[in-house]
Write an enzyme that holds these catalytic residues in place. Structure first.
Site, PDB file in Angstrom:
ATOM      1  CG  ASP A  40      -5.018  -7.423  -3.454  1.00 32.56           C
ATOM      2  OD1 ASP A  40      -4.492  -8.543  -3.598  1.00 32.56           O
ATOM      3  OD2 ASP A  40      -5.239  -6.913  -2.339  1.00 32.56           O
TER       4      ASP A  40
ATOM      5  CG  ASP B  74     -15.030  -5.012  -3.296  1.00 31.59           C
ATOM      6  OD1 ASP B  74     -13.829  -5.184  -3.018  1.00 31.59           O
ATOM      7  OD2 ASP B  74     -15.924  -5.815  -2.952  1.00 31.59           O
ATOM      8  CB  SER B  75     -18.251  -8.142  -6.042  1.00 29.71           C
ATOM      9  OG  SER B  75     -17.486  -8.699  -4.996  1.00 29.71           O
TER      10      SER B  75
ATOM     11  CB  CYS C 226      -3.484 -13.803  -2.098  1.00 28.06           C
ATOM     12  SG  CYS C 226      -5.242 -13.866  -2.435  1.00 28.06           S
TER      13      CYS C 226
ATOM     14  CG  PHE D 279     -10.250  -7.562  -6.901  1.00 29.10           C
ATOM     15  CD1 PHE D 279     -11.270  -8.501  -6.943  1.00 29.10           C
ATOM     16  CD2 PHE D 279      -9.501  -7.355  -8.046  1.00 29.10           C
ATOM     17  CE1 PHE D 279     -11.520  -9.239  -8.096  1.00 29.10           C
ATOM     18  CE2 PHE D 279      -9.747  -8.072  -9.206  1.00 29.10           C
ATOM     19  CZ  PHE D 279     -10.754  -9.028  -9.241  1.00 29.10           C
TER      20      PHE D 279
ATOM     21  NE  ARG E 205      -2.827  -1.444   3.257  1.00 22.63           N
ATOM     22  CZ  ARG E 205      -3.196  -2.686   3.580  1.00 22.63           C
ATOM     23  NH1 ARG E 205      -3.969  -3.374   2.766  1.00 22.63           N
ATOM     24  NH2 ARG E 205      -2.806  -3.228   4.704  1.00 22.63           N
TER      25      ARG E 205
ATOM     26  CG  ASN F  36     -17.557 -10.338 -11.956  1.00 26.03           C
ATOM     27  OD1 ASN F  36     -16.318 -10.204 -12.040  1.00 26.03           O
ATOM     28  ND2 ASN F  36     -18.161 -11.506 -12.021  1.00 26.03           N
ATOM     29  CB  ALA F  37     -12.969  -7.159 -11.150  1.00 29.07           C
TER      30      ALA F  37
HETATM   31  N1  SAH Z   1      -6.819  -4.852  -1.823  1.00 27.17           N
HETATM   32  C1  SAH Z   1      -7.556  -5.020  -0.586  1.00 27.17           C
HETATM   33  C2  SAH Z   1      -7.904  -6.475  -0.316  1.00 27.17           C
HETATM   34  C3  SAH Z   1      -8.698  -7.169  -1.412  1.00 27.17           C
HETATM   35  S1  SAH Z   1      -9.622  -8.541  -0.850  1.00 27.17           S
HETATM   36  C4  SAH Z   1      -6.765  -4.386   0.570  1.00 27.17           C
HETATM   37  O1  SAH Z   1      -5.570  -4.062   0.423  1.00 27.17           O
HETATM   38  O2  SAH Z   1      -7.344  -4.196   1.628  1.00 27.17           O
HETATM   39  C5  SAH Z   1     -10.567  -8.985  -2.237  1.00 27.17           C
HETATM   40  C6  SAH Z   1     -11.778  -8.105  -2.500  1.00 27.17           C
HETATM   41  O3  SAH Z   1     -12.313  -8.492  -3.756  1.00 27.17           O
HETATM   42  C7  SAH Z   1     -12.933  -8.205  -1.524  1.00 27.17           C
HETATM   43  O4  SAH Z   1     -13.242  -6.934  -1.060  1.00 27.17           O
HETATM   44  C8  SAH Z   1     -14.098  -8.802  -2.337  1.00 27.17           C
HETATM   45  O5  SAH Z   1     -15.355  -8.234  -1.982  1.00 27.17           O
HETATM   46  C9  SAH Z   1     -13.737  -8.413  -3.729  1.00 27.17           C
HETATM   47  N2  SAH Z   1     -14.204  -9.289  -4.828  1.00 27.17           N
HETATM   48  C10 SAH Z   1     -14.226 -10.645  -4.869  1.00 27.17           C
HETATM   49  N3  SAH Z   1     -14.596 -11.082  -6.096  1.00 27.17           N
HETATM   50  C11 SAH Z   1     -14.788  -9.974  -6.862  1.00 27.17           C
HETATM   51  C12 SAH Z   1     -15.147  -9.766  -8.230  1.00 27.17           C
HETATM   52  N4  SAH Z   1     -15.365 -10.794  -9.056  1.00 27.17           N
HETATM   53  N5  SAH Z   1     -15.229  -8.502  -8.685  1.00 27.17           N
HETATM   54  C13 SAH Z   1     -14.996  -7.447  -7.860  1.00 27.17           C
HETATM   55  N6  SAH Z   1     -14.641  -7.594  -6.564  1.00 27.17           N
HETATM   56  C14 SAH Z   1     -14.546  -8.828  -6.061  1.00 27.17           C
END
Ligand code: SAH
Length: 398
Positions: A302, A252-253, A342, A230, A214, A281-282
């Site tokens: 991420d 984010d979703s 991850c 995400f 970050r 959905n990303a």
């Molecule tokens: N980058 C963040 C952590 C990400 S965790 C940090 O540093 O704090 C993953 C995230 O992706 C979650 O918030 C989850 O709600 C989201 N997510 C999961 N699948 C998704 C999708 N298909 N499209 C968009 N967001 C999604």
């Protein structure tokens, strides 16, 4: 010494000699005694020599997780006191490279010699996961020592998720010791404030493993249009804005998480009119934006763990490729991509290859500016490669 013993098949002690802390059921010749789940047992090689002492788990494929490789070690409360002390000592030296951070991983499971035990500190509160039979058996002793050594007000247990079904453990979300934490805990990281939800948040409430990254996301962000996919509670995007980004789009979703990201922006008095919040959905959203020829100067990718089994590895690799390909397509000239995986099953070299293929297919010339990984409070034991799950690349395109 424990009374129950587990004898390995001939030639199956190799991983233990390399100090890998798991014994799989397939390596076992016989179990003598009737240990209860979590009870300490002694592991013997086929000749009857002591290899290690560990916790028995009757409902897991990993029938024993090793506490100690010393034949004469006694596994008792003072053993756990020593392990906790050593973990805290390591953090005192390496863990806090950020004097404005109140979040710290105190115990990183197998890598700190405590299989199944993860404990994070958020200011005055501790949140722990105890995802092995052995961790469950000793969690009260661990919590007592941790509270005493940190002066924390309380420890909340969050033993949940896939690990519970794999280990045959019940899910537990309840205070383990001390005062229950409030609905949100104030957290400070790199000079920014967050409200962490220890009860409902993912994992223990915050992605502490991305702490260093970050900060890296701030580099040269001035005037950039940033896309934080995400987003979770906004971490990467808030850092980019604090470093002078002209605009941040959080994707984010989850609407709940996007509103947490907005609340965190307000907490830091960051300019509200320079943030966008997009629920979707990303995989679909990025494609839609590519069709509209939208561009960004910096993209953070991420995603959650995409490979949860060996069988799912190829599917996950395709998903990573797709996401990264879309991101390369959306980057303006000179733009940058911070991309992460991850998934423990996706090795760093496979991930780099997938990202390289994505850049080529997107027709972009890109270079790796930095290799990214977890911060020092998430150590990875050399003997335990499974602990090396987070990897990332900072790529810059022409
Ligand atoms: N980058 C963040 C952590 C990400 S965790 C940090 O540093 O704090 C993953 C995230 O992706 C979650 O918030 C989850 O709600 C989201 N997510 C999961 N699948 C998704 C999708 N298909 N499209 C968009 N967001 C999604």
């Amino acid at each position: 010494m424990s009374t129950a013993t587990l004898t390995l098949k001939t030639g199956r002690e190799k991983s233990l000699l390399r100090r890998h802390p798991w014994v799989f059921s397939g390596a076992v010749a016989r179990l003598e005694g009737t240990p209860k789940p979590g009870e300490t047992i002694t592991i013997l090689n086929a000749k009857g020599n002591i290899l290690a002492h560990g916790a028995y788990a009757d409902r897991s494929q990993i029938v024993c997780r090793i506490w100690s490789f010393h034949a004469d070690e006694t596994i008792d409360p003072s053993f756990f006191r020593k392990r906790v002390e050593a973990s805290l000592q390591r953090r005192a030296i390496f863990g806090n490279n950020c004097n404005e951070c109140t979040g710290l991983r105190l115990i990183n499971a197998e890598s700190d010699g405590l299989p199944g035990v993860v404990v994070d500190r958020y200011g005055d509160w501790l949140v722990g996961q105890f995802t092995s039979a052995g961790a469950q058996a000793w969690k009260h002793d661990l919590a007592t020592v941790l509270m005493e050594m940190t002066g924390a007000q309380g420890l909340l247990e969050r033993t949940e998720g896939d690990a519970c079904s794999q280990e045959g453990l019940p899910e537990i979300r309840a205070p383990l010791l001390g005062i229950p934490p409030p609905e949100t805990i104030p957290l400070r990281e790199h000079g920014l404030d967050y409200a962490v939800d220890p009860w409902q948040g993912h994992k223990t409430g915050f992605y502490l493993d991305q702490k260093d990254n970050r900060l890296i996301a701030r580099e040269g962000c001035q005037g950039m249009r940033v896309l934080n996919t995400f987003a979770y509670s906004g971490g990467f995007g808030l850092n980019a804005m604090a470093a002078g980004a002209s605009h941040v789009t959080h994707l984010d979703s989850s609407t709940t998480l996007l509103s947490q990201a907005a609340a965190n922006a307000r907490l830091n008095h960051l300019p509200e009119d320079r943030f966008d919040y997009c629920k979707g959905n990303a995989f679909h959203k990025l494609r839609e934006w590519r069709d509209q020829n939208r561009t960004f100067d910096c993209i953070i990718l991420d995603p959650p763990r995409l490979a949860d089994s060996q069988a799912g590895l190829m599917r996950a690799a395709r998903a990573y490729k797709d996401l990264n390909w879309l991101a390369f397509r959306l980057l303006a000239p000179g733009g940058r991509l911070l991309t992460f995986s991850c998934s423990g099953r996706v090795a760093a070299d496979l991930f780099a290859k997938v990202v390289a293929d994505a850049a080529i297919d997107a027709g972009r010339n890109a270079m790796i500016q930095r290799h990214l990984g977890p911060p020092a409070d998430h150590p990875v034991a050399l003997a335990f490669p499974e602990g090396r799950y987070l990897k990332g690349l900072l790529c810059v395109v022409d």
